[in-house]
Design a protein around this motif. Structure first.
Motif, PDB file in Angstrom:
ATOM      1  N   LEU A 131      19.186  -0.003  -6.803  1.00  6.31           N
ATOM      2  CA  LEU A 131      20.121  -0.409  -5.762  1.00  6.31           C
ATOM      3  C   LEU A 131      20.435  -1.902  -5.878  1.00  6.31           C
ATOM      4  N   ILE A 132      19.426  -2.699  -6.182  1.00  7.49           N
ATOM      5  CA  ILE A 132      19.616  -4.132  -6.394  1.00  7.49           C
ATOM      6  C   ILE A 132      20.573  -4.355  -7.570  1.00  7.49           C
ATOM      7  N   ARG A 133      20.351  -3.628  -8.647  1.00  9.84           N
ATOM      8  CA  ARG A 133      21.230  -3.751  -9.816  1.00  9.84           C
ATOM      9  C   ARG A 133      22.668  -3.358  -9.455  1.00  9.84           C
ATOM     10  N   TYR A 134      22.799  -2.298  -8.693  1.00 10.55           N
ATOM     11  CA  TYR A 134      24.138  -1.866  -8.287  1.00 10.55           C
ATOM     12  C   TYR A 134      24.822  -2.948  -7.445  1.00 10.55           C
ATOM     13  N   VAL A 164      28.384  -4.836  -8.169  1.00  9.98           N
ATOM     14  CA  VAL A 164      29.489  -4.930  -7.206  1.00  9.98           C
ATOM     15  C   VAL A 164      29.866  -6.400  -7.004  1.00  9.98           C
ATOM     16  N   GLY A 165      28.867  -7.261  -6.882  1.00  8.45           N
ATOM     17  CA  GLY A 165      29.123  -8.687  -6.725  1.00  8.45           C
ATOM     18  C   GLY A 165      29.828  -9.281  -7.936  1.00  8.45           C
ATOM     19  N   SER A 197      21.265   6.950 -18.480  1.00  8.42           N
ATOM     20  CA  SER A 197      22.712   7.166 -18.444  1.00  8.42           C
ATOM     21  C   SER A 197      23.226   7.397 -17.017  1.00  8.42           C
ATOM     22  N   LYS A 198      22.390   7.997 -16.170  1.00  8.24           N
ATOM     23  CA  LYS A 198      22.788   8.224 -14.777  1.00  8.24           C
ATOM     24  C   LYS A 198      23.069   6.887 -14.085  1.00  8.24           C
ATOM     25  N   TYR A 199      22.192   5.913 -14.299  1.00 12.87           N
ATOM     26  CA  TYR A 199      22.386   4.617 -13.662  1.00 12.87           C
ATOM     27  C   TYR A 199      23.466   3.797 -14.352  1.00 12.87           C
ATOM     28  N   ARG A 200      23.596   3.955 -15.679  1.00  9.28           N
ATOM     29  CA  ARG A 200      24.709   3.284 -16.372  1.00  9.28           C
ATOM     30  C   ARG A 200      26.031   3.725 -15.736  1.00  9.28           C
ATOM     31  N   LYS A 201      26.149   5.028 -15.484  1.00  9.58           N
ATOM     32  CA  LYS A 201      27.368   5.577 -14.887  1.00  9.58           C
ATOM     33  C   LYS A 201      27.571   5.008 -13.470  1.00  9.58           C
ATOM     34  N   LYS A 202      26.476   4.937 -12.710  1.00  8.04           N
ATOM     35  CA  LYS A 202      26.570   4.397 -11.352  1.00  8.04           C
ATOM     36  C   LYS A 202      27.018   2.928 -11.392  1.00  8.04           C
ATOM     37  N   TYR A 203      26.420   2.123 -12.255  1.00  2.73           N
ATOM     38  CA  TYR A 203      26.783   0.710 -12.339  1.00  2.73           C
ATOM     39  C   TYR A 203      28.229   0.545 -12.802  1.00  2.73           C
ATOM     40  N   MET A 204      28.639   1.399 -13.709  1.00  2.00           N
ATOM     41  CA  MET A 204      30.009   1.338 -14.213  1.00  2.00           C
ATOM     42  C   MET A 204      31.008   1.661 -13.112  1.00  2.00           C
ATOM     43  N   SER A 205      30.591   2.500 -12.155  1.00  2.00           N
ATOM     44  CA  SER A 205      31.491   2.872 -11.061  1.00  2.00           C
ATOM     45  C   SER A 205      31.925   1.644 -10.238  1.00  2.00           C
TER      46      SER A 205
END
Length: 181
Positions: free
Chosen positions: A135-138, A142-143, A170-178
């Protein structure tokens, strides 16, 4: 500082939660642009970063992040480590509110932007043991996107893409890319 802004800061201490919230929103709105009163509250806000009241810590983190654009003396270059510490606050909501606004420091100038980016890169790469690290990475992604949208510096986008690639899952890569769509 005009009387209206003074009253907003006074109302942050009101026993009425609605008055506090309205004052907070008005200060956030006022700091969306440069203000001439930043140094009238700067030292107090620095003190609030370590206050026992987590609401004060959160508010200070958000206000100081926004006031970085109103800092011609570049105090933020010295005070940033204190602000960054609040992004690791024991109260996760306090940490998160500050983390979600700290990108604004990058609007203050190139030196401030580089400092911010270095901290984000380091935390993204070395914060795996933190609770809620995904969540911190996400929030950091966003920032970075918000900062990129404001200053359109391609280096910011390159850093974000490199950090996303650094993520092994890959799940989190996709989330961060969003955050970048």
């Amino acid at each position: 500082m005009n009387d209206t802004i003074k009253s907003y800061f006074e109302n942050l201490e009101s026993p009425d939660k609605n008055s506090q919230y309205e004052a907070f929103q008005n200060i956030i709105h006022a700091t969306n642009g440069k203000v001439d009163w930043a140094y009238e509250v700067w030292d107090e806000l620095i003190d609030w970063l370590t206050d026992k009241d987590n609401h004060r810590r959160s508010r200070a983190g958000q206000f100081l992040s926004a006031l970085a654009i109103s800092d011609p003396e570049k105090r933020m270059l010295h005070d940033f480590p204190k602000l960054w510490e609040v992004t690791k606050d024991s109260k996760f909501v306090t940490a998160r509110h500050t983390l979600q606004s700290i990108w604004k420091v990058g609007l203050a100038g190139q030196e401030q932007r580089e400092m911010l980016l270095n901290h984000i890169i380091d935390r993204f790469k070395n914060g795996m043991n933190e609770k809620n690290h995904t969540l911190i990475r996400y929030d950091m992604m966003v920032g970075l996107k918000k900062l990129y949208n404001e200053v359109t510096d391609e280096q910011i986008k390159e850093i974000a893409m490199d950090l996303i690639e650094y993520e092994e899952d890959s799940k989190y890569r996709k989330k961060y890319m969003s955050a970048w769509k």
